[in-house]
Design an enzyme around this catalytic site. Structure first.
Site, PDB file in Angstrom:
ATOM      1  CE  LYS A  79      40.308  66.958  43.251  1.00 20.07           C
ATOM      2  NZ  LYS A  79      41.775  67.535  43.049  1.00 20.07           N
ATOM      3  CB  SER A 154      41.790  67.351  39.188  1.00 17.94           C
ATOM      4  OG  SER A 154      42.493  67.482  40.214  1.00 17.94           O
ATOM      5  CB  SER A 178      44.194  69.855  40.708  1.00 16.87           C
ATOM      6  OG  SER A 178      44.529  69.122  39.371  1.00 16.87           O
TER       7      SER A 178
HETATM    8  N1  GLN Z   1      46.088  69.022  35.376  1.00 14.27           N
HETATM    9  C1  GLN Z   1      47.477  68.101  36.080  1.00 14.27           C
HETATM   10  C2  GLN Z   1      47.377  66.897  35.765  1.00 14.27           C
HETATM   11  O1  GLN Z   1      46.554  66.555  34.890  1.00 14.27           O
HETATM   12  C3  GLN Z   1      47.134  68.404  37.605  1.00 14.27           C
HETATM   13  C4  GLN Z   1      46.305  67.736  38.113  1.00 14.27           C
HETATM   14  C5  GLN Z   1      46.492  67.927  39.670  1.00 14.27           C
HETATM   15  O2  GLN Z   1      46.825  68.902  40.173  1.00 14.27           O
HETATM   16  N2  GLN Z   1      45.926  66.917  40.256  1.00 14.27           N
HETATM   17  O3  GLN Z   1      48.208  66.154  36.197  1.00 14.27           O
END
Ligand code: GLN
Length: 487
Positions: A79, A154, A178
């Site tokens: 990532k 994400s 995410s």
């Molecule tokens: N979708 C969640 C957010 O927007 C989680 C993001 C994540 O785990 N990095 O914060």
């Protein structure tokens, strides 16, 4: 059989028997990337040259008779918020478009010790804020099951690359879901480890008290292998915990007899689609048939979890992202006449809308006058939630529920309505708030042919049990079906 289709554990065994070389595997993965990437767009940066060079080195070591670790020669995608020396770490932001880290994250040092091959850096939501990769400055990654749909986020690139055969395994990060939500949307396995079991050194911070790096794979064994490789105490990250971490893949057991599986009614309730609820309940029943018992448990109301998460995560993000000021890292505006203007224009131009929204929200909840009303209450709620989970673990060994309220949604469906987008995280965020480990594995498909994710949540450091339970299901159904995305 095309090599890119195989799992890391299969490829590892084949390499040990000298049936294939890392060069052949890496070649197969890059051929696959050439074929699929125009459609999927999982990567921000590819490193074919570096990967093939590393693969050749691993093959040479093996030819000399050196005994190599299990992940040696396996192509891994990373990532783009994890620092890998020499390759850009953009966090999918204009702010870090040209930032090349001069050092490796601890997880990369650990994978180097295993002689892994890196395919490249994977797309994500900007600074890991989002659930679809739609907030990436560069591109939107497509769901390999249906390219009109999001891969989740994400870590959307991390999930999509593994599902499509553009990487064998990958690393993502999970602050509020995410890893698990994209794993669920793309039909792969993803593990969010216990807070403190994987070093965050070299992970660009979003919300430091919630962030954890974790593995994606097409099988539970692959996720176990990658997790074994990256976990452990790190002197560079004082939040990591010193303890015995076993080699999880060596202890996998497909046995759930006597296991008490907690079913939290609130996590099957409003907002969860009928099809997802049915599939996940069917999975629970299957465990029952295999000898586990299902027990009702009461967990914190997911609505409170979501509210607490968005306050705590934004508060920490507003502080963490203060470092991007045009002086120390990355982007600097061209147009300014004084220092103040330089800061302002750099940040206005360098960050996207979602990141700005969160910085403003976070600054607001930390400001005097609002701190007590919001931030302090969220931290108090966090404590209560930790207590409720501990009570649930008196009754159940682990908890089973859906990973996300629904299967993958279409591009644009939620991007104009932030609250709707945030609702996607409702079943994942409490796990981060409480520091617990959780895993998502595919448990079938909905009527549209999209994968449904089943989430297992355990007590701190119960990763082996989570992996074993998912492994039992995987064995019972004869493996996860990715024929649609690997063909
Ligand atoms: N979708 C969640 C957010 O927007 C989680 C993001 C994540 O785990 N990095 O914060």
């Amino acid at each position: 059989m095309e090599l890119y289709r195989l799992t890391a554990s299969e490829l590892s065994r084949m390499m040990q028997k000298k049936e294939v070389s890392s060069a052949e595997i890496t070649r197969s993965v890059f051929d696959r990337i050439a074929q699929k990437e125009p459609e999927i767009e999982a990567y921000i940066t590819l490193d074919e040259e570096g990967a093939l060079k590393k693969a050749a080195e691993v093959d040479e070591k093996r030819a000399k008779g050196e005994s190599l670790p299990p992940l040696a020669g396996i192509p891994v995608g990373i990532k783009d918020n994890i620092c890998l020396k020499g390759l850009p770490a953009t966090c999918a932001s204009k702010m870090l478009q040209n930032f090349v880290p001069p050092y490796n994250a601890t997880v990369i040092e650990k994978l180097n010790a295993q002689d892994c091959v890196y395919t490249g850096k994977l797309n994500m939501d900007e600074f890991a804020m989002g659930s679809s990769t739609e907030t990436s400055f560069f591109k939107k990654t497509k769901n390999p099951f249906d390219t009109a749909r999001v891969p989740g986020g994400s870590s959307g690139g991390s999930a999509a690359s593994v599902a499509a055969g553009e990487a064998i395994v990958s690393l993502g990060s999970d602050t509020g879901g995410s890893i698990r939500q994209p794993a669920s949307f793309c039909g792969v396995v993803g593990l969010k480890p216990t807070y403190g079991s994987v070093s965050r050194f070299g992970l660009v911070a979003f919300a430091s008290s919630l962030d954890q790096i974790g593995p994606f794979g097409r099988s539970v064994e692959d996720v176990s292998m990658l997790y074994s490789a990256i976990c452990g105490k790190d002197p560079h990250d004082t939040t990591t915990v010193r303890r015995e971490y076993p080699r999880f893949e060596d202890n996998l057991q497909a046995d759930v007899k006597g296991l008490r599986i907690g079913i939290p009614e609130a996590y099957f309730g409003k907002g969860v689609s009928e099809e997802v609820r049915a599939k996940v309940m069917e999975t629970a029943r299957q465990y029952e048939k295999m000898g586990a018992s299902l027990v009702p448990v009461t967990l914190p109301d997911p609505d409170y979890g979501l509210a607490a998460y968005y306050i705590i995560a934004c508060a920490e993000a507003s502080s963490n992202l203060a470092r991007f000021d045009g002086v120390k890292y990355g982007y600097r505006t061209q147009n300014f006449t004084n220092l103040e203007e330089m800061y302002e224009n750099t940040r206005s131009q360098g960050f996207g809308d979602e990141v700005k929204r969160r910085i403003m929200l976070g600054t607001y909840v930390l400001s005097s006058g609002y701190y007590d009303a919001y931030y302090k209450k969220a931290k108090f709620t966090q404590k209560l939630m930790q207590g409720m989970f501990q009570e649930a673990f008196q009754k159940a060994d682990l908890i089973l529920c859906p990973t996300a309220p629904d299967t993958a949604f279409k591009f644009g469906e939620n991007s104009d309505d932030q609250v709707k987008m945030y609702m996607n995280d409702i079943l994942t965020v409490t796990v981060n708030i409480t520091g617990l480990p959780a895993l998502s594995f595919p448990c079938g498909f909905d009527g549209k042919g999209l994968p449904v994710g089943c989430q297992l949540i355990g007590d701190k450091f119960s990763e082996q049990q989570l992996l074993n339970t998912a492994y039992a299901y995987e064995k019972a159904v004869g493996g996860f079906d990715l024929s649609k995305t690997l063909d």
